[in-house]
Structure formats: C-alpha cells, structure tokens
Design a protein around this motif. Structure first.
Motif, PDB file in Angstrom:
ATOM      1  N   LEU A  47      39.595  46.043  87.925  1.00  0.00           N
ATOM      2  CA  LEU A  47      39.960  46.796  89.521  1.00  0.00           C
ATOM      3  C   LEU A  47      39.768  48.574  89.290  1.00  0.00           C
ATOM      4  N   GLY A  50      36.303  49.044  86.710  1.00  0.00           N
ATOM      5  CA  GLY A  50      34.943  48.621  86.479  1.00  0.00           C
ATOM      6  C   GLY A  50      34.489  47.364  85.697  1.00  0.00           C
ATOM      7  N   ILE A 129      42.805  50.868  95.973  1.00  0.00           N
ATOM      8  CA  ILE A 129      41.719  49.908  95.553  1.00  0.00           C
ATOM      9  C   ILE A 129      41.642  48.888  96.883  1.00  0.00           C
ATOM     10  N   THR A 130      40.440  48.824  97.248  1.00  0.00           N
ATOM     11  CA  THR A 130      40.239  48.165  98.681  1.00  0.00           C
ATOM     12  C   THR A 130      40.246  46.574  98.304  1.00  0.00           C
ATOM     13  N   GLU A 133      36.715  45.867  96.695  1.00  0.00           N
ATOM     14  CA  GLU A 133      36.567  46.145  95.128  1.00  0.00           C
ATOM     15  C   GLU A 133      37.487  45.074  94.634  1.00  0.00           C
ATOM     16  N   GLU A 136      35.326  42.079  94.321  1.00  0.00           N
ATOM     17  CA  GLU A 136      34.317  42.339  93.113  1.00  0.00           C
ATOM     18  C   GLU A 136      34.879  42.135  91.835  1.00  0.00           C
ATOM     19  N   SER A 205      32.281  44.534  98.479  1.00  0.00           N
ATOM     20  CA  SER A 205      32.410  45.645  99.267  1.00  0.00           C
ATOM     21  C   SER A 205      31.248  46.192 100.123  1.00  0.00           C
ATOM     22  N   ASP A 211      36.402  47.883 105.452  1.00  0.00           N
ATOM     23  CA  ASP A 211      37.319  47.710 104.213  1.00  0.00           C
ATOM     24  C   ASP A 211      38.432  48.417 104.581  1.00  0.00           C
TER      25      ASP A 211
END
Length: 254
Positions: A47, A50, A129-130, A133, A136, A205, A211
């Motif tokens: 998160l 990456g 953090i969305t 994300e 992902e 995302s 988002d």
C-alpha cells in the motif's frame, strides 16, 4: 474428545519469535511470528511502497512464519496478539532529501531503510490511500495468485460501491468482472486456469470512474461482505478485506 479444530502438535523446539529476528523489546519479543502477521505487513508495504521490500520486515516475517508452520508450532491462519490488537504500520518520510521508510509491529520498530537516491513519494504532506490503491495492493501481494471465489467477488463489489458512492455500478466494472470470474471458476477444475485476483485488480484505480480514501466504515463494509460469503466467517489473509482494513488503519494514523 471433541471433533473440532485438531490439537496442535507438541514439539521440543521453540517457535521463532520476534526477538529472534528483530531488535525489539517487551511483549513483542516473546511472541511467535505468525503467517497472518507477515500477510498484514506485506499488504502495508504494498500500500505504501508499491511493492514488497526485498529484505524488508514482511519478507523476514514470512520466512520466520514458514518455519513455525512447518514445525507445527503455529497454524497457517494464525496472527499474533500484537498484530490482531495493534496492527502494523509502514510510513515514509523525507529527511534532508533522504527517503526514510519505517516499519512497525504493535508500535515496535522492526525495520528502517534509508535511500538518499529516492525522494519520499509525498514529502511534506499526508497521503490517504484510496480504495482503488488498496485493491491494487491485493493484486500485487502473494494473495494476487488466489483464484477469485464468491467471497472475493462480494468484497470487491462492496469496495466498488463505496468508491463510486453509488449502488449503481458499471456493468463492465471490477465488481461485475469479479462476479463473472467467481461464477466461471466454479466450473473450472484446474486452479492454474482459474481467474485470479490479480487479473481483475491489477489496475483497479484506473478502472474505477471515481475513487476515495479508505475509511474505517469502508473497511468494515467490505469485511462484512467478505465474511458473509465464507463458510468459516473469516477474512482471507492478505485478501481484499485485509488490504482495506490495513489502508483504513494507515489513513487514520497519517
């Protein structure tokens, strides 16, 4: 004797504890490293950074947890008290142009990395953090290779609803893709041929028309959706709900 969970085998050896692999003190030092701890730290690294850090806390924890599982000293779905009650955090800061990454378990520092060549991603400001994300991060964790089932599809749809702030979701959106994959996977015999979480969530995302930062309410809604569709009523380690919960905790602390 009850026919519930099998009795844990007894071994003469001690489990690998946090104090064996990290320079930590107090209660954490005496706690065995469990698979759930490693999965949670891996989600947090993905998160914030990456990717899972080579030689970082998550990889060390995973190696220790693997030893404990193989020896029969912890169960594959165990998590330590420190992680269950206090969680893990991964933070980065920019000090004099040097990127500083700090990893904690239960408030204790278990890793710190310095890289003067790489600036902090978001120097001088808090970064939330969305939902996209967080989804992902699930795709790029070890859980990304997990075939999608009904619990994953339910969790993804719940996350999509919250990201879009609407019960009307696109017919080609990630929720619909996940549901279609879960239905199809029930008719596919080989796990290698099944659709995986990473196949749907790798660019979540980008696929989301809207988002938003993950909140505790978002995480709780996704957790509820996931466990309602699992016979054991437990979230998947490192799965969609776990990534959302980790993102919510990190956002609150930022």
């Amino acid at each position: 004797m009850s026919q519930g969970q099998p009795r844990r085998p007894q071994y003469d050896q001690d489990p690998v504890k946090y104090g064996d692999v990290f320079d930590v003190q107090g209660n954490l030092a005496s706690e065995p490293v469990a698979p759930g701890d490693a999965a949670t730290m891996q989600s947090a690294e993905n998160l914030i950074l990456g990717q899972t850090q080579r030689g970082g806390a998550a990889s060390v924890m995973q190696s220790a947890a693997n030893v404990n599982v193989r020896a029969g000293l912890v169960y594959p779905d165990d998590a330590s008290r420190a992680v269950r009650e206090e969680g893990v955090t991964v933070t980065e800061s920019n000090i004099g142009g040097t990127r500083v990454v700090t990893e904690r378990v239960g408030g204790e520092i278990v890793g710190q990395h310095l890289d003067p060549r790489v600036p902090a991603a978001y120097p001088g400001s808090a970064y939330d953090i969305t939902i996209g994300e967080a989804l992902e991060a699930t795709a790029y964790s070890a859980t990304g290779d997990k075939p999608i089932d009904q619990s994953d599809a339910a969790a993804i749809k719940a996350a999509e609803v919250r990201a879009l702030r609407s019960i009307e979701t696109p017919s080609t959106g990630i929720g619909a893709q996940a549901q279609s994959a879960a239905d199809l996977n029930t008719r596919v015999l080989s796990d290698e041929s099944k659709t995986k979480l990473s196949d749907v969530l790798a660019d979540a995302s980008v696929q989301l028309p809207r988002d938003k930062p993950v909140t505790r309410n978002d995480a709780e809604g996704v957790i509820a959706a996931e466990i309602r569709n699992k016979p054991d009523m437990r979230t998947t380690l490192g799965g969609v709900a776990a990534s959302m919960a980790a993102a919510a905790r990190l956002n609150e602390r930022s």
